[in-house]
Each structure stands twice: as structure tokens, then as C-alpha cells.
Design an enzyme around this catalytic site. Structure first.
Site, PDB file in Angstrom:
ATOM      1  N   SER A 296       0.806  -1.213   0.000  1.00  0.00           N
ATOM      2  CA  SER A 296       0.000   0.000   0.000  1.00  0.00           C
ATOM      3  C   SER A 296       0.847   1.274   0.000  1.00  0.00           C
ATOM      4  O   SER A 296       1.508   1.581  -0.983  1.00  0.00           O
ATOM      5  CB  SER A 296      -0.947  -0.045   1.201  1.00  0.00           C
ATOM      6  OG  SER A 296      -1.929   0.959   1.125  1.00  0.00           O
ATOM      7  N   ASP A 307       9.674   5.430 -10.314  1.00  0.00           N
ATOM      8  CA  ASP A 307       9.165   6.036 -11.547  1.00  0.00           C
ATOM      9  C   ASP A 307       9.813   7.380 -11.846  1.00  0.00           C
ATOM     10  O   ASP A 307       9.967   7.770 -13.016  1.00  0.00           O
ATOM     11  CB  ASP A 307       7.645   6.217 -11.453  1.00  0.00           C
ATOM     12  CG  ASP A 307       6.889   4.929 -11.727  1.00  0.00           C
ATOM     13  OD1 ASP A 307       7.542   3.907 -12.009  1.00  0.00           O
ATOM     14  OD2 ASP A 307       5.640   4.938 -11.659  1.00  0.00           O
ATOM     15  N   LYS A 321      -0.692  -4.211  -3.310  1.00  0.00           N
ATOM     16  CA  LYS A 321      -1.961  -3.716  -2.782  1.00  0.00           C
ATOM     17  C   LYS A 321      -2.109  -2.252  -3.200  1.00  0.00           C
ATOM     18  O   LYS A 321      -1.561  -1.355  -2.591  1.00  0.00           O
ATOM     19  CB  LYS A 321      -1.986  -3.860  -1.253  1.00  0.00           C
ATOM     20  CG  LYS A 321      -3.372  -3.705  -0.623  1.00  0.00           C
ATOM     21  CD  LYS A 321      -3.629  -2.319  -0.126  1.00  0.00           C
ATOM     22  CE  LYS A 321      -4.939  -2.238   0.634  1.00  0.00           C
ATOM     23  NZ  LYS A 321      -5.277  -0.865   1.032  1.00  0.00           N
TER      24      LYS A 321
END
Length: 560
Positions: A296, A307, A321
Site C-alpha cells: 500500500s 518512476d 496492494k
């Protein structure tokens, strides 16, 4: 007229469903008709069970079971929270509760203190790991679960609770009075320097205001200790508050940078979360450690760092998740934690693993079929993939314990020996220096032998299964001698195995023993000495060219 508890519950249910039916009666579309129809079926089924089932039924338990099973069919994170569980839910988000500040567990049928938190009431009152809780507030724990005992230990702050404990090596139990306090679990259990240049921060949960603790640690490591590189440890961090994940990523990326977005059915709830404050450092080389237990909010931070090519990710693929939960109020102070959206990190990929058929036993991402994987690019053009979780830039597989070590842990032999050792040893060396000497290990071997410890290796277990199949298919008699010789060769020898797996068992013993003297911080320090993820991180961080090569635009990051 007076009604029984079950009849009152039935009347309430009648009222609820009567309202639902009348409301949906105004709707003509098929979907709403189906809702009304099935609510009516549910009520009539509930009524018949209540009236005619052979034994007495608990209406609250029946309804709770039906709700849980209904929500279970949707996803693992949409949950019903009855009023009785609200305090536990609040603790998960804030890390705060009123109690004694200790972790308890059940071992060999007894409730005991597994870990007293340093600086909190249990530790200040003299309780130790290994103390058996015989009574809490005058109530015997003999037939109670850990949840029951935990509830007895919690209560109003500044109000005392008396516990009766049996300590290892002492004949008589003792009563200990503990003044409950408001307990705030530190989300940063340890931070420090790994070497002269590299700082380390362990973040265990994304609870309210955890960013302030990380920020404070980061500034201290930079300004006081001269840290030029950083290891951020998110391993086994289950996540928590979304906004805290955004704020922590913001410590390392420029103001205005997109960190994560959420998209769901209710479009007006869709949101893009950007860095809203000035960062602490956008240049320092960073290694983020993750594993299958990183979920999460941990995946948002790790995914955004990856990224945006802000740092390297080391470890194993994360949990997968990527669903957003919103808490909705229900009647009678209950709540519904409902999945309302999905997370999307800066490259556009979703963290969530939609395919539940290929999950590992712990629920984390397993093998992801190629048909469910799409290609994305990081800020510098590296190729990354969705399909669930964040794949590391550098994979360091979790070290699997031997079957012997696993049995020693699950059988509480490691824990019990630490209790025994602590009872006869007043002090030990610092966490960085303490080691399991040959004398300590020899003592451990004798301790194990005195506990009537038995175990079976996985090889022996699989061979037993093979023998059963061979006998069933009538091949055993044909090769009986070969089977028996193989069984003799593969049979384990406890003395030999304790010597063969001495290194990993010694590491487990050292971590557990250190925790008895230096608590959680000390145990983390001790564990870092033989940490393969940390070793890999330091190796790359110390090589500028090696670190820069991680962000080469031609790299493909994929792990299955």
C-alpha cells in the site's frame, strides 16, 4: 409487551428491509428490483433461522458472518468494522492507544509478554519478555485468547491495572501494578549511520504524522552525522495513510511533482496528489529496501521513487496492494471500510495485482501472467511494468530459513532460550558487538536437548509421502531395500543439523537475546550486521558509477 433479544433484533431487521423495499419500490429498473428482491429473501431467511433453527442463534454473530462473507467476495480490503472493534481500527491509523505498552503472544497454551516497548509502562514497571501472564485485573488468563487479554490490559490512561506474572527461574508468581498510559507507537523504531557516509531510517508504518519523524531523522543524519547517502527501509511495512506516503515522497522530490493519483467509480473523488512542500533533499543517492510485506503506502513511496528515477529499489517484489479504502459511517457506531479507487504511480501504472489466483500464501503477488502485464516508462525512459506491486531494480531474494531453524522459532525454542539466558546473565556487549560464542551455542544445544524437541525435515516429510504413494500403488515391495536405504541416508540427525545450520541459528539467537537488553532498537542494530539487502545497498551507494548505471534508459525492470 416485552421482547427477547433475538426478537428485538428481528424487528429491527424487519424495519430496515421494509424501508429498503419501499424505497426501491419506486425504482423500475431491473438492478434496483434485484436489490429489493434479494434483501427480502435475506430477511425471510434470517427470520426462519431465528424461529426454527434447532439451537439458539446469536443474531449479531449471524449477521456479522453474512456481512463478512459478502465483503470477502469483493476484495480482501473491504471490511465491516463493528462498534466493538473501533478502537483497534483507530490504533491502525494513529498508532495510538491507552494501555501498558507491550506485545503479548500465546505460546504452549500460555499468554506471555513477547516484547515490552522501551520507555512504556510495562517496561518501566519491570516486566520482561518471557513473563507469563497468569492474571490480569484479577481474571485468570488460562482460557483466554490473546485478544481477550489485550482488551483487559487496555483501558483509560492514568488508571492502574494489576497483573500476576510468573517469571522464569522464580518459584512464586508476583503481582505487578502498572499505570496505563496513552501509547504512541513510534513509526521510526530506529535510525542511525551504517557507515561514515550512509544514513539508515527504518519506517514500520504509515501512521498519522509519521512524516515528521522521518523528516527529523533525515535532517539529523545529514546535519549532525554528515550522511551523504541514505537507505530507507520499508520492508514488511504494511502501509497506512495515503497522505503520509505522499508527504514522505515529498521529502525527496521537487514541489509540484505528481506522486500518485487515484481513480474510481465516483469521478468527483478522483484526485492527483502532488508534492506540496519544499523537499529536504533531491540529490542524495537513495536505496529503498522492500520485500513481499511492503504494501500500500510503502508501494506508493517505492513506486514514486522508482518512476521518478529518484532512487534505487532493492529487495523483492512488493505485496501488490493498490486499492484505496474510504471509511463510511454506518448505524450503531459501526463503520464500513470500502474500496473506492485504485492507486496509479507517476509512470501511469497501477500497483494493484488484479489476479488473485496467482497469489503467494501470504497474499502477496506471485507469478503474474504476461497477459496481465503492460509496459510503462520511468522519467528517464527505463521500462517498468504493472501487474501488481513494484519490482526492484536489484533483486535480493529473501533468505529462506532451514526447516530446523523454522521449527526452533515456531516451537519457541529461540525465544525460550533468550528468556533462560537473560535470567542468568546480567548484561551483554552492545548490539553492534554482541555475538553468539561457542560457549553460548553449546549452552543452547543442551537447552534444546532438555526440551524434548522433535522435528522432521521437509525431505523426510516428502519421502514419507512418496512411500505412502508407493505402497498404495504397490511399487514399495519391488524396491523395498532401496526405499529403506534412502530413508536411512536422508534421516536427520539433530546434533549434525544444529552444527550444519549454526550460522543462521546463531543470527536468530543473537537478535532475540539482544532484544532482551536493548529492546527493539538494539534488535534492529544487531540484525543490520548480517543484512544482505543492506550489504547490497552499501555496495552500490559506494560506487557512483554503479549507482548512476541503475538509471540507464535502456534498463528493463521486471521481476516474476
Amino acid at each position: 409487551m416485552k421482547f427477547s433479544k433475538t426478537k428485538k433484533a428481528a424487528i429491527v431487521v424487519v424495519g430496515i428491509f421494509a424501508f429498503a423495499i419501499s424505497f426501491y419500490g419506486f425504482k423500475q429498473d431491473d438492478k434496483n428490483f434485484q436489490i429489493a428482491k434479494n434483501l427480502d429473501i435475506y430477511y425471510t431467511l434470517f427470520r426462519e433461522l431465528n424461529l426454527f433453527y434447532v439451537d439458539d442463534v446469536d443474531p449479531t454473530k449471524l449477521v456479522k458472518t453474512s456481512i463478512d462473507k459478502m465483503l470477502e467476495s469483493l476484495d480482501p480490503y473491504t471490511n465491516f468494522i463493528p462498534e466493538d472493534d473501533i478502537e483497534d481500527f483507530r490504533f491502525m491509523t494513529t498508532g495510538e492507544y491507552a494501555g501498558i505498552g507491550a506485545l503479548i503472544s500465546k505460546q504452549k497454551g500460555k499468554i506471555l509478554i513477547a516484547e515490552p516497548y522501551e520507555g512504556f509502562p510495562a517496561q518501566k514497571s519491570g516486566l520482561k519478555a518471557g513473563d507469563v501472564l497468569l492474571e490480569v485485573a484479577g481474571k485468570s488468563t488460562e482460557k483466554l485468547s490473546t485478544e481477550d487479554v489485550s482488551a483487559l490490559l487496555k483501558g483509560p490512561a492514568n488508571k492502574a491495572v494489576v497483573v500476576k506474572v510468573q517469571r522464569y527461574g522464580q518459584k512464586k508468581p508476583m503481582d505487578v501494578e502498572i499505570m496505563r498510559e496513552k501509547i504512541q507507537i513510534d513509526p521510526v523504531p530506529y535510525y542511525g549511520m551504517l557507515d561514515s557516509e550512509t544514513g539508515y531510517i527504518r519506517l514500520s508504518n504509515f501512521t498519522e504524522n509519521c512524516t515528521e519523524r522521518v523528516k527529523m531523522a533525515l535532517i539529523e543524519l545529514k546535519e549532525k552525522h554528515g550522511a551523504k547517502t541514505l537507505v530507507l527501509d520499508l520492508r514488511s511495512n504494511p502501509g497506512g495513510l495515503l497522505i503520509e506516503a505522499v508527504r514522505i515522497a515529498n521529502l525527496f522530490v521537487p514541489k509540484g511533482q505528481e506522486i500518485v493519483s487515484t481513480r474510481g467509480k465516483v469521478k468527483q473523488w478522483d484526485k492527483v496528489y502532488t508534492a506540496t512542500e519544499s523537499p529536504i533533499d533531491t540529490i542524495m543517492p537513495i536505496a529503498v529496501l522492500v520485500n513481499r510485506g511492503s504494501a500500500s503506502a510503502s508501494e506508493i513511496v517505492a513506486g514514486a521513487i522508482q518512476d521518478l528515477d529518484r532512487g534505487m529499489i532493492i529487495g523483492t517484489r512488493t505485496f501488490g496492494k493498490g486499492l484505496v479504502q474510504t471509511t463510511r459511517d454506518l448505524s450503531y457506531n459501526a463503520k464500513l471500510k470500502i474500496t473506492t479507487a485504485k492507486y496509479y504511480i507517476p509512470s501511469g501504472r497501477c500497483i494493484q495485482a488484479l489476479d488473485y489466483t496467482h497469489r503467494n500464501e501470504d497474499g502477496s503477488v506471485g507469478i503474474v501472467p504476461d497477459s496481465l502485464i503492460s509496459k510503462f516508462k520511468t522519467k528517464k525512459g527505463r521500462i517498468v511494468f504493472d501487474g501488481g506491486g513494484v519490482a526492484p531494480d536489484l533483486t535480493v531474494e529473501d533468505e529462506t530459513l532451514s526447516n530446523l531453524a523454522t521449527n526452533l522459532v515456531t516451537g519457541s525454542l529461540i525465544f525460550d532460550f533468550a528468556t533462560y539466558y537473560n535470567s542468568k546473565t546480567e548484561k551483554i556487549a552492545s548490539p553492534e558487538e554482541f555475538v553468539i560464542t561457542p560457549e553460548i551455542y553449546a549452552d543452547f544445544i543442551q537447552f534444546v536437548k532438555g526440551q524434548d524437541f522433535k522435528y522432521e525435515s521437509k525431505t523426510e516429510s516428502e519421502l514419507d509421502n512418496l512411500l505412502e504413494v508407493a505402497k498404495r500403488e504397490k511399487y514399495y515391495d519391488i524396491s523395498k531395500d532401496e526405499f529403506e536405504n534412502l530413508k536411512l541416508k536422508l534421516g536427520h540427525n539433530l546434533d549434525q543439523d544444529l552444527e550444519h545450520f549454526k550460522k543462521e541459528i546463531s543470527e536468530l539467537l543473537a537478535d532475540e537475546i539482544v532484544s532482551r537488553y536493548y529492546y527493539q532498537k538494539g534488535a534492529i542494530k544487531a540484525a543490520l550486521r548480517d543484512d544482505s539487502d543492506v550489504t547490497k545497498a552499501l555496495d552500490i551507494l559506494h560506487k557512483p558509477d554503479g549507482y548512476a548505471a541503475i538509471f540507464d534508459s535502456g534498463r528493463i525492470i521486471k521481476a516474476n
